[in-house]
Design a protein around this motif. Structure first.
Motif, PDB file in Angstrom:
ATOM      1  N   GLN A   4       0.853  -1.191   0.000  1.00  0.00           N
ATOM      2  CA  GLN A   4       0.000   0.000   0.000  1.00  0.00           C
ATOM      3  C   GLN A   4       0.884   1.235   0.000  1.00  0.00           C
ATOM      4  O   GLN A   4       1.644   1.459   0.949  1.00  0.00           O
ATOM      5  N   ALA A   5       0.781   1.993  -1.069  1.00  0.00           N
ATOM      6  CA  ALA A   5       1.565   3.218  -1.212  1.00  0.00           C
ATOM      7  C   ALA A   5       0.745   4.417  -0.772  1.00  0.00           C
ATOM      8  O   ALA A   5      -0.462   4.479  -1.019  1.00  0.00           O
ATOM      9  N   PHE A   6       1.414   5.365  -0.146  1.00  0.00           N
ATOM     10  CA  PHE A   6       0.737   6.589   0.248  1.00  0.00           C
ATOM     11  C   PHE A   6       1.769   7.704   0.396  1.00  0.00           C
ATOM     12  O   PHE A   6       2.981   7.452   0.346  1.00  0.00           O
ATOM     13  N   GLY A   7       1.261   8.923   0.560  1.00  0.00           N
ATOM     14  CA  GLY A   7       2.138  10.069   0.736  1.00  0.00           C
ATOM     15  C   GLY A   7       2.151  11.038  -0.429  1.00  0.00           C
ATOM     16  O   GLY A   7       2.813  12.071  -0.368  1.00  0.00           O
ATOM     17  N   GLY A   8       1.443  10.712  -1.503  1.00  0.00           N
ATOM     18  CA  GLY A   8       1.400  11.613  -2.647  1.00  0.00           C
ATOM     19  C   GLY A   8       0.623  12.881  -2.335  1.00  0.00           C
ATOM     20  O   GLY A   8      -0.012  13.003  -1.289  1.00  0.00           O
ATOM     21  N   GLY A  15      10.055  21.734  -4.581  1.00  0.00           N
ATOM     22  CA  GLY A  15       9.712  21.211  -3.271  1.00  0.00           C
ATOM     23  C   GLY A  15      10.088  19.754  -3.091  1.00  0.00           C
ATOM     24  O   GLY A  15      10.700  19.131  -3.979  1.00  0.00           O
ATOM     25  N   SER A  16       9.713  19.218  -1.943  1.00  0.00           N
ATOM     26  CA  SER A  16      10.054  17.839  -1.600  1.00  0.00           C
ATOM     27  C   SER A  16       8.819  17.091  -1.125  1.00  0.00           C
ATOM     28  O   SER A  16       7.852  17.694  -0.658  1.00  0.00           O
ATOM     29  N   LEU A  17       8.899  15.780  -1.246  1.00  0.00           N
ATOM     30  CA  LEU A  17       7.814  14.905  -0.813  1.00  0.00           C
ATOM     31  C   LEU A  17       8.409  13.548  -0.509  1.00  0.00           C
ATOM     32  O   LEU A  17       9.377  13.128  -1.171  1.00  0.00           O
ATOM     33  N   THR A  18       7.849  12.868   0.470  1.00  0.00           N
ATOM     34  CA  THR A  18       8.291  11.513   0.775  1.00  0.00           C
ATOM     35  C   THR A  18       7.119  10.551   0.634  1.00  0.00           C
ATOM     36  O   THR A  18       6.071  10.740   1.251  1.00  0.00           O
ATOM     37  N   LEU A  19       7.309   9.551  -0.192  1.00  0.00           N
ATOM     38  CA  LEU A  19       6.323   8.496  -0.360  1.00  0.00           C
ATOM     39  C   LEU A  19       6.683   7.315   0.521  1.00  0.00           C
ATOM     40  O   LEU A  19       7.861   7.055   0.775  1.00  0.00           O
ATOM     41  N   SER A  20       5.669   6.612   0.957  1.00  0.00           N
ATOM     42  CA  SER A  20       5.866   5.398   1.750  1.00  0.00           C
ATOM     43  C   SER A  20       5.098   4.252   1.114  1.00  0.00           C
ATOM     44  O   SER A  20       4.067   4.469   0.470  1.00  0.00           O
ATOM     45  N   CYS A  21       5.598   3.064   1.313  1.00  0.00           N
ATOM     46  CA  CYS A  21       4.927   1.865   0.836  1.00  0.00           C
ATOM     47  C   CYS A  21       4.996   0.835   1.954  1.00  0.00           C
ATOM     48  O   CYS A  21       6.082   0.349   2.287  1.00  0.00           O
ATOM     49  N   ALA A  22       3.855   0.531   2.526  1.00  0.00           N
ATOM     50  CA  ALA A  22       3.785  -0.419   3.621  1.00  0.00           C
ATOM     51  C   ALA A  22       3.425  -1.800   3.094  1.00  0.00           C
ATOM     52  O   ALA A  22       2.514  -1.937   2.271  1.00  0.00           O
ATOM     53  N   VAL A  92       1.543   9.034 -11.311  1.00  0.00           N
ATOM     54  CA  VAL A  92       1.135   8.104 -10.257  1.00  0.00           C
ATOM     55  C   VAL A  92       2.337   7.228  -9.947  1.00  0.00           C
ATOM     56  O   VAL A  92       2.928   6.639 -10.855  1.00  0.00           O
ATOM     57  N   TYR A  93       2.686   7.168  -8.683  1.00  0.00           N
ATOM     58  CA  TYR A  93       3.845   6.407  -8.246  1.00  0.00           C
ATOM     59  C   TYR A  93       3.400   5.080  -7.637  1.00  0.00           C
ATOM     60  O   TYR A  93       2.499   5.044  -6.791  1.00  0.00           O
ATOM     61  N   TYR A  94       4.046   4.017  -8.067  1.00  0.00           N
ATOM     62  CA  TYR A  94       3.727   2.675  -7.616  1.00  0.00           C
ATOM     63  C   TYR A  94       4.934   2.031  -6.950  1.00  0.00           C
ATOM     64  O   TYR A  94       6.058   2.178  -7.436  1.00  0.00           O
ATOM     65  N   TYR A 110       8.283  -7.665 -11.990  1.00  0.00           N
ATOM     66  CA  TYR A 110       7.887  -7.574 -10.587  1.00  0.00           C
ATOM     67  C   TYR A 110       6.581  -8.328 -10.362  1.00  0.00           C
ATOM     68  O   TYR A 110       5.693  -8.316 -11.198  1.00  0.00           O
ATOM     69  N   ASP A 111       6.482  -8.951  -9.207  1.00  0.00           N
ATOM     70  CA  ASP A 111       5.340  -9.828  -8.933  1.00  0.00           C
ATOM     71  C   ASP A 111       4.209  -9.133  -8.182  1.00  0.00           C
ATOM     72  O   ASP A 111       3.050  -9.543  -8.308  1.00  0.00           O
ATOM     73  N   TYR A 112       4.537  -8.159  -7.374  1.00  0.00           N
ATOM     74  CA  TYR A 112       3.526  -7.528  -6.520  1.00  0.00           C
ATOM     75  C   TYR A 112       3.571  -6.009  -6.691  1.00  0.00           C
ATOM     76  O   TYR A 112       4.649  -5.423  -6.792  1.00  0.00           O
ATOM     77  N   TRP A 113       2.385  -5.417  -6.662  1.00  0.00           N
ATOM     78  CA  TRP A 113       2.264  -3.971  -6.884  1.00  0.00           C
ATOM     79  C   TRP A 113       1.323  -3.351  -5.872  1.00  0.00           C
ATOM     80  O   TRP A 113       0.312  -3.966  -5.495  1.00  0.00           O
ATOM     81  N   GLY A 114       1.662  -2.136  -5.469  1.00  0.00           N
ATOM     82  CA  GLY A 114       0.739  -1.337  -4.677  1.00  0.00           C
ATOM     83  C   GLY A 114      -0.251  -0.643  -5.592  1.00  0.00           C
ATOM     84  O   GLY A 114      -0.145  -0.700  -6.818  1.00  0.00           O
ATOM     85  N   GLN A 115      -1.198   0.070  -5.012  1.00  0.00           N
ATOM     86  CA  GLN A 115      -2.284   0.663  -5.779  1.00  0.00           C
ATOM     87  C   GLN A 115      -1.905   1.990  -6.409  1.00  0.00           C
ATOM     88  O   GLN A 115      -2.639   2.485  -7.242  1.00  0.00           O
ATOM     89  N   GLY A 116      -0.788   2.570  -6.019  1.00  0.00           N
ATOM     90  CA  GLY A 116      -0.361   3.845  -6.586  1.00  0.00           C
ATOM     91  C   GLY A 116      -0.782   5.027  -5.739  1.00  0.00           C
ATOM     92  O   GLY A 116      -1.846   5.013  -5.107  1.00  0.00           O
ATOM     93  N   THR A 117       0.066   6.040  -5.757  1.00  0.00           N
ATOM     94  CA  THR A 117      -0.249   7.297  -5.084  1.00  0.00           C
ATOM     95  C   THR A 117       0.138   8.435  -6.031  1.00  0.00           C
ATOM     96  O   THR A 117       1.190   8.392  -6.663  1.00  0.00           O
TER      97      THR A 117
END
Length: 123
Positions: A4-8, A15-22, A92-94, A110-117
């Motif tokens: 699960q990606a988030f932070g977009g 500027g700056s931004l940090t994305l996370s993927c749990a 959209v970042y995945y 790649y085998d697994y993907w998050g939903q994108g942010t």
């Protein structure tokens, strides 16, 4: 493994931004993790990769020197720190995961993907 990606969000150029993927499910520390992005009308583009132990990292040419990938295996999370953002970074970042990788720049490997942010950089 479930991702699960988030932070977009919306950020001004420079500027700056940090994305996370749990991650949840199987052992996160066994997986190579990567970030890809896809802008409207364009193919999915490799952004960054980090090895399972966090020692090795690789970056796409367009983000080298501006983005940093990192991971915290204790928290089952991978991060993407994005600095000096440009309107061209809008996409959209995945996040993606695979146990072992050959050809890390290819999304099909790649085998697994998050939903994108979604990240939008305004000029």
């Amino acid at each position: 493994v479930q991702l699960q990606a988030f932070g977009g969000g919306l950020v001004q150029a420079g500027g700056s931004l940090t994305l996370s993927c749990a991650a949840s499910g199987r052992t996160f520390s066994s997986y190579v993790m990567a970030w890809f992005r896809q802008a409207p009308g364009k193919e999915r583009e490799f952004v960054a990769l980090i090895s399972s132990n966090g020692i090795s990292t690789y970056y796409g040419d367009s983000v080298k020197g501006r983005f940093t990938i990192s991971r915290d295996n204790a928290k089952s999370t991978v991060y993407l720190r994005m600095n000096s953002l440009e309107p061209e970074d809008t996409a959209v970042y995945y996040c993606a995961a695979v146990l072992s990788i050959a050809g890390y720049g290819l999304a099909d490997n790649y085998d697994y993907w998050g939903q994108g942010t979604e990240v939008t950089v305004s000029s």
